[in-house]
Write an enzyme that holds these catalytic residues in place. Structure first.
Site, PDB file in Angstrom:
ATOM      1  N   GLU A   1       0.842  -1.203   0.000  1.00 19.29           N
ATOM      2  CA  GLU A   1       0.000   0.000   0.000  1.00 19.29           C
ATOM      3  C   GLU A   1       0.876   1.252   0.000  1.00 19.29           C
ATOM      4  OE1 GLU A   1      -3.605  -2.230   2.447  1.00 19.29           O
ATOM      5  OE2 GLU A   1      -2.750  -0.386   3.274  1.00 19.29           O
TER       6      GLU A   1
ATOM      7  N   CYS B   1       3.736   8.544   0.315  1.00 12.34           N
ATOM      8  CA  CYS B   1       4.294   7.703   1.360  1.00 12.34           C
ATOM      9  C   CYS B   1       4.480   6.307   0.794  1.00 12.34           C
ATOM     10  CB  CYS B   1       3.367   7.663   2.571  1.00 12.34           C
ATOM     11  SG  CYS B   1       3.913   6.513   3.827  1.00 12.34           S
TER      12      CYS B   1
ATOM     13  N   CYS C   1       6.413  -6.341   8.132  1.00 10.12           N
ATOM     14  CA  CYS C   1       7.512  -5.710   8.860  1.00 10.12           C
ATOM     15  C   CYS C   1       7.929  -6.617  10.015  1.00 10.12           C
ATOM     16  CB  CYS C   1       7.075  -4.353   9.387  1.00 10.12           C
ATOM     17  SG  CYS C   1       8.388  -3.445  10.228  1.00 10.12           S
TER      18      CYS C   1
ATOM     19  N   CYS D   1       6.175  -3.316  16.329  1.00 13.03           N
ATOM     20  CA  CYS D   1       5.712  -2.172  17.120  1.00 13.03           C
ATOM     21  C   CYS D   1       4.243  -2.390  17.462  1.00 13.03           C
ATOM     22  CB  CYS D   1       5.906  -0.868  16.350  1.00 13.03           C
ATOM     23  SG  CYS D   1       7.622  -0.530  15.920  1.00 13.03           S
TER      24      CYS D   1
ATOM     25  N   CYS E   1       1.105  -0.515  15.708  1.00 14.70           N
ATOM     26  CA  CYS E   1       1.076  -0.459  14.248  1.00 14.70           C
ATOM     27  C   CYS E   1       0.373  -1.668  13.659  1.00 14.70           C
ATOM     28  CB  CYS E   1       2.512  -0.378  13.725  1.00 14.70           C
ATOM     29  SG  CYS E   1       2.621  -0.301  11.931  1.00 14.70           S
TER      30      CYS E   1
ATOM     31  N   CYS F   1      -1.601   7.022   9.854  1.00 15.96           N
ATOM     32  CA  CYS F   1      -0.442   6.526  10.594  1.00 15.96           C
ATOM     33  C   CYS F   1      -0.731   5.192  11.273  1.00 15.96           C
ATOM     34  CB  CYS F   1      -0.063   7.563  11.640  1.00 15.96           C
ATOM     35  SG  CYS F   1       1.243   7.058  12.745  1.00 15.96           S
TER      36      CYS F   1
END
Length: 404
Positions: free
Chosen positions: A135, A149, A156, A160, A163, A380
């Site tokens: 994305e 972005c 990942c 975190c 997220c 975010c």
């Protein structure tokens, strides 16, 4: 550099749920080499995986002059062409076009869907050759700045806790071509509507510095004066805090660096950002002080996602002031954007403003970044699709269990 646009989109997570504990899997993942573009003999090369010296060498190896390599480069990245097919190679001679058609591919991604948020933000879903989906978000701004972005990985490895991407685990690194192509597509699709795409932030899916070889190469292509020609000040690479890679990035690149800080104690950061267990606050901030003392007129951005009852107290603000003392920096306060399975809540606006004012009173430059695109999961920490299997959340420290 213009103020960082709102986000640190997707930095987090571990590879699926096998038996080793999260910390061991995370640090094992950090030792894996990044995926570089590999070309099998006889197969077509991917042109957007090459920097200019490589492209020039390849064109010459096919029997053409170096000047023709520059003409091809400008078809890929300059002159408002952004070629995706051999038919778009205007200005090249017939023999060169035929050679490229026979031996090279110009397109690394395929648009799967484009989602329109109510505030004008666009989220592009791209399909990769292996069927994976990434994305990319395009954020128009009323002041004439439009930011793309980009993602650097599928999933990942950082895990975190705030997220959504982190629920996926790391599935693969993106190639240089797959990273660059996101910026090319942004210009092709939205330049007529939004005007010039002026900024790039590596804040999409993935930890950019975990894929540092391809990220360094892609960002260099983006700032090439004969190519996409973004200002290095307006290409920002974000990291959760990989200390050795930060040193390398600051040595090799003139692009901007954003560090996702998000906590003022090791106890909290160990929990919400497991990378801190390997590179703690003292190691991270000490490295930045040392490196930036040698890099004149360079400012690092600290990103700080505000989590209600976790990192938003007056004491946190005071500790943050002490932590960044002596580091040339700007601070972006970012509102947390909820997502499915999230255990956090956003800090109320009035408390974020109070937090901001404490920092400003001590002379820090601070921005409060409002969410963009959250109604399409484009804000975010909201990118990605964990799928049927999701990584478990880490244990909440006892002192925060009531808060959450």
């Amino acid at each position: 550099m213009a103020a960082l646009p709102l986000l640190r989109w997707g930095a987090s997570s571990l590879r699926a749920h096998s038996s080793p504990p999260p910390s061991r899997r995370l640090f094992s993942a950090l030792r894996r080499p990044s995926a570089a573009a590999r070309y099998e003999p006889g197969s077509k090369v991917m042109l957007k995986g090459m920097d200019y010296p490589e492209l020039e060498k390849w064109v010459q190896s096919q029997g053409f002059r170096p000047g023709q390599a520059m003409m091809l480069w400008k078809c890929l990245y300059g002159n408002n062409v952004w070629a995706h097919s051999h038919d778009e190679l205007a200005g090249l001679n017939k023999d060169l076009r035929k050679m490229v058609a026979n031996h090279a591919d110009l397109k690394a991604l395929t648009v799967k869907d484009i989602l329109n948020a109510s505030d004008g933000t666009r989220k592009i879903l791209f399909s990769l050759e292996d069927g994976s989906v990434i994305e990319t978000v395009v954020i128009p701004c009323a002041r004439g700045r439009t930011t793309v972005c980009v993602s650097s990985q599928v999933g990942c490895a950082m895990n975190c806790q705030f997220c959504f991407t982190g629920r996926m685990g790391l599935r693969k690194h993106l190639s240089t071509a797959e990273i660059v192509e996101q910026a090319v597509f942004a210009r092709r699709l939205f330049s007529d509507e939004f005007g010039s795409i002026t900024n790039v932030v590596f804040m999409g899916m993935g930890e950019p510095l975990h894929n540092i070889d391809n990220v360094l190469k892609a960002s260099a292509i983006m700032v090439d004066e004969q190519g996409l020609h973004f200002s290095p000040r307006k290409v920002t690479v974000s990291t959760s805090g990989l200390v050795p890679q930060i040193k390398r990035f600051l040595h090799e690149s003139n692009c901007a660096l954003a560090v996702s800080l998000n906590a003022t104690t090791d106890e909290v950061r160990n929990w919400i950002m497991p990378i801190n267990r390997k590179y703690n606050l003292n190691s991270l901030l000490g490295t930045l002080r040392e490196a930036l003392s040698l890099k004149k007129k360079y400012i690092v951005f600290f990103e700080y996602v505000m989590l209600a009852g976790v990192n938003d107290s007056v004491d946190d603000a005071k500790r943050l002031i002490d932590l960044v003392r002596g580091i040339p920096c700007k601070i972006n306060l970012i509102s947390f954007n909820p997502h499915s399975g999230s255990q956090f809540k956003p800090t109320p606006d009035e408390k974020i403003i109070e937090f901001r004012n404490i920092l400003i009173q001590e002379g820090l430059v601070v921005f409060y970044r409002l969410s963009r695109g959250d109604d399409q999961m484009a804000a975010c920490g909201q990118l990605g699709e964990p799928g049927e299997y999701q990584l478990p959340l880490l244990r909440v420290p006892e002192k925060f269990q009531v808060t959450l």
